[in-house]
Design an enzyme around this catalytic site. Structure first.
Site, PDB file in Angstrom:
ATOM      1  N   SER A  64      37.545  50.463  10.535  1.00  0.00           N
ATOM      2  CA  SER A  64      36.463  51.329  11.015  1.00  0.00           C
ATOM      3  C   SER A  64      36.544  52.637  10.250  1.00  0.00           C
ATOM      4  O   SER A  64      37.640  53.092   9.914  1.00  0.00           O
ATOM      5  CB  SER A  64      36.582  51.621  12.511  1.00  0.00           C
ATOM      6  N   GLU A  71      23.800  65.401   5.074  1.00  0.00           N
ATOM      7  CA  GLU A  71      22.546  64.907   5.621  1.00  0.00           C
ATOM      8  C   GLU A  71      22.736  64.109   6.916  1.00  0.00           C
ATOM      9  O   GLU A  71      21.774  63.706   7.529  1.00  0.00           O
ATOM     10  CB  GLU A  71      21.844  64.027   4.575  1.00  0.00           C
ATOM     11  N   SER A  72      23.947  63.820   7.350  1.00  0.00           N
ATOM     12  CA  SER A  72      24.304  63.166   8.615  1.00  0.00           C
ATOM     13  C   SER A  72      25.570  62.346   8.457  1.00  0.00           C
ATOM     14  O   SER A  72      26.636  62.899   8.263  1.00  0.00           O
ATOM     15  CB  SER A  72      23.168  62.346   9.221  1.00  0.00           C
ATOM     16  N   HIS A  77      32.112  49.334  10.814  1.00  0.00           N
ATOM     17  CA  HIS A  77      33.096  48.606  11.623  1.00  0.00           C
ATOM     18  C   HIS A  77      33.103  47.185  11.086  1.00  0.00           C
ATOM     19  O   HIS A  77      32.035  46.566  10.962  1.00  0.00           O
ATOM     20  CB  HIS A  77      32.710  48.612  13.102  1.00  0.00           C
ATOM     21  N   CYS A  92      19.147  62.605   6.971  1.00  0.00           N
ATOM     22  CA  CYS A  92      18.080  63.553   7.297  1.00  0.00           C
ATOM     23  C   CYS A  92      17.582  64.189   6.004  1.00  0.00           C
ATOM     24  O   CYS A  92      18.337  64.337   5.056  1.00  0.00           O
ATOM     25  CB  CYS A  92      18.596  64.632   8.243  1.00  0.00           C
TER      26      CYS A  92
END
Length: 144
Positions: A64, A71-72, A77, A92
């Site tokens: 994970s 931008e985010s 996983h 974003c």
């Protein structure tokens, strides 16, 4: 503040691609270093700016991790025993395209079958350009 507008006239703050990768190479999915490198490279490929990363190898198998981008984020996983990886690609602004990261990861994971759903996040009122207090919108779905 940048307002994202696309050809259909909708406005929203970001695109969130939820990806499902099937029939992947289990040796790739169970390799923390490869997964980390591929996720960072996917961020760069889609035009994002990497800020930080954190990955964890589970016992007996699975990885994970998250890549924080300006931008985010991109998160993964893996279930190597099933040849499956679940990936979130949230961007974003207009600088990066999460679908580029999707295609990059599909190739690197050697996925024989993959799907994604793209959501519009942070819907803005078309007239006022203010944040609408409503759920995300389903933008598109794709199978490859």
């Amino acid at each position: 503040m940048e307002i994202k507008e696309f050809n259909n006239g909708d406005t929203y703050l970001g695109r969130h691609v939820l990806a499902e990768f099937f029939e992947c190479n289990p040796n790739v999915l169970n390799n923390k270093d490869k997964i980390e490198n591929y996720m960072v490279d996917a961020a760069i490929e889609c035009g994002a700016t990497v800020v930080q990363k954190c990955f964890h190898m589970f016992s007996p198998f699975g990885v994970s991790g998250v890549v924080i981008i300006s931008e985010s984020h991109l998160a993964v996983h893996t279930w190597p025993e099933l040849g499956y990886a679940a990936v979130d690609l949230f961007t974003c602004g207009s600088k990066c395209d999460p679908k580029v990261a999707y295609e990059f990861l599909k190739k690197k994971f050697n996925s024989k079958k993959a799907f994604y759903t793209q959501l519009k996040r942070g819907i803005l009122d078309e007239k006022t350009k203010e944040l609408s207090e409503k759920a995300f919108e389903l933008s598109e779905q794709y199978e490859s």
